[in-house]
Design an enzyme around this catalytic site. Structure first.
Site, PDB file in Angstrom:
ATOM      1  N   LEU A  36     -35.217 -11.324  26.507  1.00  0.00           N
ATOM      2  CA  LEU A  36     -35.099 -12.502  27.366  1.00  0.00           C
ATOM      3  C   LEU A  36     -35.918 -13.667  26.814  1.00  0.00           C
ATOM      4  CD1 LEU A  36     -35.053 -10.938  30.959  1.00  0.00           C
ATOM      5  CD2 LEU A  36     -33.127 -11.546  29.501  1.00  0.00           C
ATOM      6  N   PHE A  82     -26.883  -7.440  18.415  1.00  0.00           N
ATOM      7  CA  PHE A  82     -26.695  -8.891  18.540  1.00  0.00           C
ATOM      8  C   PHE A  82     -28.044  -9.613  18.566  1.00  0.00           C
ATOM      9  CE2 PHE A  82     -22.984  -7.130  20.761  1.00  0.00           C
ATOM     10  CZ  PHE A  82     -21.949  -7.929  20.314  1.00  0.00           C
ATOM     11  N   ALA A  84     -31.099 -11.625  18.092  1.00  0.00           N
ATOM     12  CA  ALA A  84     -31.501 -12.471  16.961  1.00  0.00           C
ATOM     13  C   ALA A  84     -32.005 -13.801  17.492  1.00  0.00           C
ATOM     14  CB  ALA A  84     -30.307 -12.732  16.032  1.00  0.00           C
ATOM     15  N   GLU A 136     -22.589 -17.525   7.685  1.00  0.00           N
ATOM     16  CA  GLU A 136     -23.575 -18.411   7.031  1.00  0.00           C
ATOM     17  C   GLU A 136     -24.300 -17.723   5.878  1.00  0.00           C
ATOM     18  OE1 GLU A 136     -26.023 -20.832   9.488  1.00  0.00           O
ATOM     19  OE2 GLU A 136     -24.412 -21.261  10.899  1.00  0.00           O
ATOM     20  N   TYR A 159     -32.591 -19.482   8.963  1.00  0.00           N
ATOM     21  CA  TYR A 159     -31.779 -18.583   9.817  1.00  0.00           C
ATOM     22  C   TYR A 159     -30.851 -17.719   8.965  1.00  0.00           C
ATOM     23  CZ  TYR A 159     -27.670 -17.135  12.480  1.00  0.00           C
ATOM     24  OH  TYR A 159     -26.624 -16.396  12.986  1.00  0.00           O
ATOM     25  N   ASN A 188     -18.146 -19.532  13.635  1.00  0.00           N
ATOM     26  CA  ASN A 188     -18.715 -20.113  14.869  1.00  0.00           C
ATOM     27  C   ASN A 188     -17.923 -19.695  16.107  1.00  0.00           C
ATOM     28  OD1 ASN A 188     -19.650 -21.896  12.642  1.00  0.00           O
ATOM     29  ND2 ASN A 188     -20.634 -22.971  14.325  1.00  0.00           N
ATOM     30  N   ASP A 287     -29.131 -36.359   9.520  1.00  0.00           N
ATOM     31  CA  ASP A 287     -28.463 -35.101   9.205  1.00  0.00           C
ATOM     32  C   ASP A 287     -29.447 -33.920   9.280  1.00  0.00           C
ATOM     33  OD1 ASP A 287     -26.331 -33.524   8.582  1.00  0.00           O
ATOM     34  OD2 ASP A 287     -26.001 -34.347   6.578  1.00  0.00           O
TER      35      ASP A 287
HETATM   36  P1  NAD Z   1     -28.043 -16.060  21.411  1.00  0.00           P
HETATM   37  O1  NAD Z   1     -29.165 -16.854  20.861  1.00  0.00           O
HETATM   38  O2  NAD Z   1     -27.178 -16.653  22.472  1.00  0.00           O
HETATM   39  O3  NAD Z   1     -28.595 -14.674  22.003  1.00  0.00           O
HETATM   40  C1  NAD Z   1     -29.556 -13.916  21.347  1.00  0.00           C
HETATM   41  C2  NAD Z   1     -30.077 -12.873  22.325  1.00  0.00           C
HETATM   42  O4  NAD Z   1     -31.028 -12.059  21.644  1.00  0.00           O
HETATM   43  C3  NAD Z   1     -30.792 -13.466  23.543  1.00  0.00           C
HETATM   44  O5  NAD Z   1     -30.390 -12.822  24.718  1.00  0.00           O
HETATM   45  C4  NAD Z   1     -32.269 -13.187  23.263  1.00  0.00           C
HETATM   46  O6  NAD Z   1     -33.046 -13.038  24.443  1.00  0.00           O
HETATM   47  C5  NAD Z   1     -32.178 -11.891  22.473  1.00  0.00           C
HETATM   48  N1  NAD Z   1     -33.337 -11.675  21.599  1.00  0.00           N
HETATM   49  C6  NAD Z   1     -33.912 -12.553  20.743  1.00  0.00           C
HETATM   50  N2  NAD Z   1     -34.963 -11.977  20.137  1.00  0.00           N
HETATM   51  C7  NAD Z   1     -35.027 -10.706  20.579  1.00  0.00           C
HETATM   52  C8  NAD Z   1     -35.899  -9.604  20.307  1.00  0.00           C
HETATM   53  N3  NAD Z   1     -36.915  -9.714  19.435  1.00  0.00           N
HETATM   54  N4  NAD Z   1     -35.679  -8.445  20.944  1.00  0.00           N
HETATM   55  C9  NAD Z   1     -34.658  -8.325  21.855  1.00  0.00           C
HETATM   56  N5  NAD Z   1     -33.832  -9.330  22.154  1.00  0.00           N
HETATM   57  C10 NAD Z   1     -33.999 -10.508  21.526  1.00  0.00           C
HETATM   58  O7  NAD Z   1     -27.174 -15.599  20.165  1.00  0.00           O
HETATM   59  P2  NAD Z   1     -25.590 -15.454  20.021  1.00  0.00           P
HETATM   60  O8  NAD Z   1     -25.005 -16.772  19.696  1.00  0.00           O
HETATM   61  O9  NAD Z   1     -25.086 -14.673  21.154  1.00  0.00           O
HETATM   62  O10 NAD Z   1     -25.531 -14.584  18.682  1.00  0.00           O
HETATM   63  C11 NAD Z   1     -25.570 -13.157  18.757  1.00  0.00           C
HETATM   64  C12 NAD Z   1     -25.545 -12.596  17.361  1.00  0.00           C
HETATM   65  O11 NAD Z   1     -24.361 -13.031  16.682  1.00  0.00           O
HETATM   66  C13 NAD Z   1     -26.712 -13.074  16.478  1.00  0.00           C
HETATM   67  O12 NAD Z   1     -27.125 -11.989  15.700  1.00  0.00           O
HETATM   68  C14 NAD Z   1     -26.110 -14.167  15.619  1.00  0.00           C
HETATM   69  O13 NAD Z   1     -26.768 -14.223  14.380  1.00  0.00           O
HETATM   70  C15 NAD Z   1     -24.686 -13.676  15.461  1.00  0.00           C
HETATM   71  N6  NAD Z   1     -23.661 -14.720  15.268  1.00  0.00           N
HETATM   72  C16 NAD Z   1     -23.539 -15.747  16.161  1.00  0.00           C
HETATM   73  C17 NAD Z   1     -22.515 -16.677  15.998  1.00  0.00           C
HETATM   74  C18 NAD Z   1     -22.319 -17.817  16.965  1.00  0.00           C
HETATM   75  O14 NAD Z   1     -21.441 -18.661  16.732  1.00  0.00           O
HETATM   76  N7  NAD Z   1     -23.048 -17.901  18.058  1.00  0.00           N
HETATM   77  C19 NAD Z   1     -21.625 -16.554  14.931  1.00  0.00           C
HETATM   78  C20 NAD Z   1     -21.813 -15.507  14.014  1.00  0.00           C
HETATM   79  C21 NAD Z   1     -22.813 -14.582  14.213  1.00  0.00           C
HETATM   80  O1  DAU Z   2     -21.158 -19.868  11.467  1.00  0.00           O
HETATM   81  C1  DAU Z   2     -21.771 -18.989  12.359  1.00  0.00           C
HETATM   82  C2  DAU Z   2     -23.015 -19.622  12.926  1.00  0.00           C
HETATM   83  O2  DAU Z   2     -22.583 -20.637  13.835  1.00  0.00           O
HETATM   84  C3  DAU Z   2     -23.922 -18.626  13.640  1.00  0.00           C
HETATM   85  O3  DAU Z   2     -24.399 -17.703  12.707  1.00  0.00           O
HETATM   86  C4  DAU Z   2     -25.091 -19.339  14.307  1.00  0.00           C
HETATM   87  O4  DAU Z   2     -25.861 -18.413  15.065  1.00  0.00           O
HETATM   88  C5  DAU Z   2     -24.539 -20.400  15.242  1.00  0.00           C
HETATM   89  O5  DAU Z   2     -25.606 -21.132  15.810  1.00  0.00           O
HETATM   90  C6  DAU Z   2     -23.607 -21.336  14.492  1.00  0.00           C
HETATM   91  O6  DAU Z   2     -24.349 -22.148  13.534  1.00  0.00           O
HETATM   92  P1  DAU Z   2     -24.021 -23.707  13.308  1.00  0.00           P
HETATM   93  O7  DAU Z   2     -25.210 -24.347  12.747  1.00  0.00           O
HETATM   94  O8  DAU Z   2     -22.728 -23.873  12.615  1.00  0.00           O
HETATM   95  O9  DAU Z   2     -23.780 -24.136  14.857  1.00  0.00           O
HETATM   96  P2  DAU Z   2     -24.265 -25.392  15.706  1.00  0.00           P
HETATM   97  O10 DAU Z   2     -23.543 -25.335  17.010  1.00  0.00           O
HETATM   98  O11 DAU Z   2     -25.742 -25.524  15.733  1.00  0.00           O
HETATM   99  O12 DAU Z   2     -23.688 -26.619  14.872  1.00  0.00           O
HETATM  100  C7  DAU Z   2     -22.293 -26.731  14.595  1.00  0.00           C
HETATM  101  C8  DAU Z   2     -22.107 -27.973  13.734  1.00  0.00           C
HETATM  102  O13 DAU Z   2     -22.357 -29.124  14.552  1.00  0.00           O
HETATM  103  C9  DAU Z   2     -23.073 -28.065  12.568  1.00  0.00           C
HETATM  104  O14 DAU Z   2     -22.396 -28.655  11.463  1.00  0.00           O
HETATM  105  C10 DAU Z   2     -24.171 -29.003  13.071  1.00  0.00           C
HETATM  106  C11 DAU Z   2     -23.434 -29.918  14.015  1.00  0.00           C
HETATM  107  N1  DAU Z   2     -24.208 -30.418  15.174  1.00  0.00           N
HETATM  108  C12 DAU Z   2     -24.864 -29.507  15.942  1.00  0.00           C
HETATM  109  C13 DAU Z   2     -25.569 -29.911  17.040  1.00  0.00           C
HETATM  110  C14 DAU Z   2     -26.320 -28.909  17.891  1.00  0.00           C
HETATM  111  C15 DAU Z   2     -24.195 -31.764  15.482  1.00  0.00           C
HETATM  112  O15 DAU Z   2     -23.557 -32.595  14.797  1.00  0.00           O
HETATM  113  N2  DAU Z   2     -24.900 -32.163  16.595  1.00  0.00           N
HETATM  114  C16 DAU Z   2     -25.600 -31.320  17.371  1.00  0.00           C
HETATM  115  O16 DAU Z   2     -26.242 -31.754  18.361  1.00  0.00           O
END
Ligand code: NAD
Ligand code: DAU
Length: 349
Positions: A36, A82, A84, A136, A159, A188, A287
């Site tokens: 959490l 998940f 992270a 990524e 990251y 994403n 940027d």
């Molecule tokens: P998120 O940040 O929404 O959720 C992460 C969760 O992990 C949270 O509930 C947090 O409380 C928990 N957490 C963090 N540190 C922890 C710890 N030390 N022990 C236990 N719980 C912990 O992340 P998300 O967007 O749901 O991503 C989930 C997974 O998918 C991650 O591993 C991320 O790298 C991967 N991923 C995300 C995306 C995306 O677009 N969001 C895309 C590709 C891969």
């Molecule tokens: O590709 C998978 C990844 O996608 C996951 O592994 C990551 O956990 C997840 O956070 C996401 O990473 P990105 O950096 O691609 O996502 P984010 O939503 O932060 O940004 C998407 C794009 O938008 C990126 O090019 C940065 C841009 N951006 C982001 C934010 C938050 C903006 O232009 N303005 C913003 O305020």
């Protein structure tokens, strides 16, 4: 009855995955271990409070006592990791916690699973560890080409480097101990319950508050968007049908520039909610450091081997997503209370 240890299940994708699995199967048990952090929110799972197949445990994946205790207490069949630190911008500000949770936490989970599942030589049949990774780790693409599973790892941000390190440790457990594992690398995600630090929910929230919409650089960076439920379906298939030791890329062939995403959200909210929301709210800001230009996944392996395909077209998924945030204003208010405003000011001022 299979038992799943889902870590990070109170976050965006983890909570969607738990809902997906408990809706699809009534003969599984899910243990959700989550620390959490700011990104974890039990509101995401409150409809499961009465579900006897679901258990929440608050704890850190880096705490080997907690993790080992869970393996003692439950006969865990699958670990789906998940948990992270997931936000690139935060990793640029404070990399250490990314190494701790994303790398050390993964190794602690791997170790606990190995101790519980192996007699020193062989692993029990039917057990598997699934690492949820990201596209990524492959770095950035130019105008053409796609990430394939054999694309060399070339992460740029703290990251993505931490996620690549974790992937290598998972691979090491397969290569060294023959531990049953899969790694999924996905593009994403978007959909319900995403914390509004990520592009889509942040832009929706700012539109609804009529505040500036920060667009990094020239707004022409490209991401390959995947509706979160399609991702959950893919993970389920990898758990049940994925070949041991394999990596599976998961992506929707939905490449869009960031500015296209922002304008799409503005246009929907302008037409359906508030005509004062216009493109005048867009603010081009500095940027991101080391900003990856383009991500694009080649999902042909998971399509051919496991029969997965993304069902949701971006045009439908984005409408479903905006509507979900419109209908769940209480959720948005609850996650943006507390430290959110302070963090937002630090990040965007
Ligand atoms: P998120 O940040 O929404 O959720 C992460 C969760 O992990 C949270 O509930 C947090 O409380 C928990 N957490 C963090 N540190 C922890 C710890 N030390 N022990 C236990 N719980 C912990 O992340 P998300 O967007 O749901 O991503 C989930 C997974 O998918 C991650 O591993 C991320 O790298 C991967 N991923 C995300 C995306 C995306 O677009 N969001 C895309 C590709 C891969
Ligand atoms: O590709 C998978 C990844 O996608 C996951 O592994 C990551 O956990 C997840 O956070 C996401 O990473 P990105 O950096 O691609 O996502 P984010 O939503 O932060 O940004 C998407 C794009 O938008 C990126 O090019 C940065 C841009 N951006 C982001 C934010 C938050 C903006 O232009 N303005 C913003 O305020």
């Amino acid at each position: 009855m299979d038992t799943y240890l889902v870590t990070g299940g109170a976050g965006f994708i983890g909570s969607n995955f738990i809902h997906y699995m408990l809706k699809k199967y009534d003969d599984i048990k899910v243990i959700n271990l989550d620390k959490l952090t700011y990104a974890g929110n039990l509101e995401n799972l409150k409809s499961l409070n009465e579900n006897s197949n679901y258990t929440f445990v608050e704890g850190d994946i880096c705490d080997s006592n907690i993790v080992n205790d869970l393996f003692q207490k439950y006969d865990i069949d699958f670990v789906v990791n998940f948990a992270a630190e997931s936000h690139v911008d935060r990793s640029i500000l404070e990399p250490e916690v990314f190494i701790r949770t994303n790398v050390l936490g993964t190794v602690i989970l791997l170790n606990a699973a190995k101790s519980a599942w192996s007699d020193g030589n062989n692993f029990k049949i039917g057990k598997k560890y699934i690492q949820i990774s990201t596209d990524e780790v492959y770095g950035s693409l130019g105008k053409t080409g796609y990430f394939k599973e054999n694309t060399p790892l070339c992460p740029h941000s703290p990251y993505s480097s931490s996620k690549a390190s974790a992937d290598l440790m998972v691979k090491a457990y397969y290569d060294t101990y023959k531990m049953p594992v899969n790694i999924t690398r996905c593009s994403n995600n978007y959909g319900p319950y995403q914390f509004p630090e990520k592009l889509i929910p942040l832009i929706i929230n700012n539109c609804l508050n009529k505040s500036e919409l920060p667009v990094y650089g020239d707004g022409l960076n490209i991401r390959d968007w995947l509706y979160v439920e399609d991702h959950c379906k893919a993970i389920d298939m990898v758990i049940n049908k994925g070949k041991l030791g394999q990596v599976y890329n998961i992506g929707g062939h939905n490449e869009r520039t960031n500015i296209h995403i922002v304008k799409t959200i503005i246009s929907y909210i302008h037409d359906k909610v508030d005509s004062l929301v216009t493109e005048d709210l867009i603010k081009y800001v500095q940027d991101r450091k080391g900003h990856d230009r383009r991500y694009g996944i080649d999902p042909s392996k998971i399509k051919t081997e496991l029969g997965w395909y993304p069902e949701t077209k971006f045009e439908d998924g984005i409408v479903k997503t905006i509507e979900w945030y419109l209908q769940n204003n209480d959720w948005m208010e609850s996650v943006t209370s507390g430290n959110y405003q302070k963090y937002y000011k630090e990040m965007y001022s």
